[in-house]
Design a protein around this motif. Structure first.
Motif, PDB file in Angstrom:
ATOM      1  N   TRP A  96      55.672  45.807  45.018  1.00  0.00           N
ATOM      2  CA  TRP A  96      54.250  46.026  45.263  1.00  0.00           C
ATOM      3  C   TRP A  96      53.756  45.629  46.817  1.00  0.00           C
ATOM      4  O   TRP A  96      53.197  46.454  47.546  1.00  0.00           O
ATOM      5  CB  TRP A  96      53.079  45.445  44.228  1.00  0.00           C
ATOM      6  N   SER A  97      54.294  44.406  47.053  1.00  0.00           N
ATOM      7  CA  SER A  97      54.189  43.887  48.347  1.00  0.00           C
ATOM      8  C   SER A  97      54.881  44.767  49.345  1.00  0.00           C
ATOM      9  O   SER A  97      54.010  45.062  50.564  1.00  0.00           O
ATOM     10  CB  SER A  97      54.486  42.288  48.425  1.00  0.00           C
ATOM     11  N   PHE A 100      53.063  47.857  49.884  1.00  0.00           N
ATOM     12  CA  PHE A 100      51.820  47.771  50.769  1.00  0.00           C
ATOM     13  C   PHE A 100      52.060  47.650  52.004  1.00  0.00           C
ATOM     14  O   PHE A 100      51.250  48.056  53.174  1.00  0.00           O
ATOM     15  CB  PHE A 100      50.784  46.654  50.317  1.00  0.00           C
ATOM     16  N   ASN A 101      52.977  46.751  52.342  1.00  0.00           N
ATOM     17  CA  ASN A 101      53.338  46.708  53.814  1.00  0.00           C
ATOM     18  C   ASN A 101      54.180  47.845  54.467  1.00  0.00           C
ATOM     19  O   ASN A 101      53.671  48.089  55.502  1.00  0.00           O
ATOM     20  CB  ASN A 101      54.697  45.579  53.935  1.00  0.00           C
ATOM     21  N   LYS A 104      51.068  50.223  55.154  1.00  0.00           N
ATOM     22  CA  LYS A 104      50.314  49.721  56.301  1.00  0.00           C
ATOM     23  C   LYS A 104      50.781  50.256  57.763  1.00  0.00           C
ATOM     24  O   LYS A 104      50.064  50.472  58.802  1.00  0.00           O
ATOM     25  CB  LYS A 104      50.396  48.264  56.232  1.00  0.00           C
ATOM     26  N   PHE A 112      43.978  52.729  55.012  1.00  0.00           N
ATOM     27  CA  PHE A 112      44.695  51.689  54.324  1.00  0.00           C
ATOM     28  C   PHE A 112      43.775  50.887  53.537  1.00  0.00           C
ATOM     29  O   PHE A 112      43.775  50.295  52.374  1.00  0.00           O
ATOM     30  CB  PHE A 112      45.257  50.699  55.268  1.00  0.00           C
ATOM     31  N   ALA A 113      42.225  50.671  54.168  1.00  0.00           N
ATOM     32  CA  ALA A 113      41.279  50.248  53.350  1.00  0.00           C
ATOM     33  C   ALA A 113      40.962  50.802  51.827  1.00  0.00           C
ATOM     34  O   ALA A 113      40.685  50.322  50.818  1.00  0.00           O
ATOM     35  CB  ALA A 113      40.058  50.121  54.083  1.00  0.00           C
ATOM     36  N   PHE A 115      43.281  52.976  50.485  1.00  0.00           N
ATOM     37  CA  PHE A 115      44.477  52.764  49.628  1.00  0.00           C
ATOM     38  C   PHE A 115      44.343  51.479  48.914  1.00  0.00           C
ATOM     39  O   PHE A 115      44.626  51.295  47.678  1.00  0.00           O
ATOM     40  CB  PHE A 115      45.330  52.830  50.681  1.00  0.00           C
ATOM     41  N   THR A 116      44.076  50.278  49.441  1.00  0.00           N
ATOM     42  CA  THR A 116      43.962  48.947  48.896  1.00  0.00           C
ATOM     43  C   THR A 116      42.972  49.020  47.755  1.00  0.00           C
ATOM     44  O   THR A 116      43.229  48.256  46.619  1.00  0.00           O
ATOM     45  CB  THR A 116      43.736  47.933  49.816  1.00  0.00           C
ATOM     46  N   GLU A 117      41.851  49.629  48.097  1.00  0.00           N
ATOM     47  CA  GLU A 117      40.792  49.747  46.844  1.00  0.00           C
ATOM     48  C   GLU A 117      41.372  50.304  45.834  1.00  0.00           C
ATOM     49  O   GLU A 117      41.138  49.860  44.776  1.00  0.00           O
ATOM     50  CB  GLU A 117      39.414  50.438  47.221  1.00  0.00           C
ATOM     51  N   HIS A 119      44.319  50.675  44.663  1.00  0.00           N
ATOM     52  CA  HIS A 119      45.351  49.879  44.251  1.00  0.00           C
ATOM     53  C   HIS A 119      45.169  48.345  43.578  1.00  0.00           C
ATOM     54  O   HIS A 119      45.793  47.491  43.290  1.00  0.00           O
ATOM     55  CB  HIS A 119      46.605  49.955  45.093  1.00  0.00           C
ATOM     56  N   LYS A 120      43.726  47.969  43.677  1.00  0.00           N
ATOM     57  CA  LYS A 120      43.071  46.889  43.477  1.00  0.00           C
ATOM     58  C   LYS A 120      43.433  46.426  41.893  1.00  0.00           C
ATOM     59  O   LYS A 120      43.164  47.637  41.144  1.00  0.00           O
ATOM     60  CB  LYS A 120      41.644  46.927  43.743  1.00  0.00           C
TER      61      LYS A 120
END
Length: 127
Positions: A96-97, A100-101, A104, A112-113, A115-117, A119-120
């Motif tokens: 998963w890291s 995300f990398n 980005k 990306f903001a 996207f991260t929300e 997958h929170k």
């Protein structure tokens, strides 16, 4: 009957993993921007992101599909390896890291903001 026994959970995980690995062969296929066949399960994963981040261009969608595919393969390999729970958790976290990398590198800051929300981590349901 206890439906959360370790044996049932292990059996479900194995069935889900084996079923997941067969998905590319069974699903209908779409095409990406390069005309390459995209498995239906992968298109569904891309669609989940594009609902939240609708302004992706075709190149970003292709890169997203590649990143999802790499993440999914890494998680499936970790599960199939028979690793201990701690090792499986570490490998899954690494997958998963990396996902995300990679995201980005081709998403804008605002994309990306979102996207991260999406997958929170969700809070676990309690009973």
């Amino acid at each position: 009957m206890n439906t959360k026994s370790p044996g049932r959970i292990a059996l479900f995980t194995l069935a889900a993993t084996l079923g997941f690995l067969a998905l590319p062969a069974l699903d209908a296929r779409a095409e990406d921007a390069k005309g390459k066949a995209v498995p239906g399960w992968l298109q569904k994963e891309v669609d989940k992101v594009t609902v939240v981040v609708p302004d992706l261009n075709e190149e970003q969608k292709t890169k997203l599909a590649d990143a999802i595919s790499v993440r999914t393969e890494a998680v499936a390999k970790a599960k199939a390896s028979g690793a201990a729970a701690d090792e499986l958790k570490a490998r899954t976290k690494d997958a998963w890291s990396a996902y995300f990398n990679e995201a980005k590198t081709f998403l804008t800051d605002s994309q990306f903001a979102k996207f991260t929300e999406l997958h929170k981590p969700k809070p676990a349901a309690s009973k």
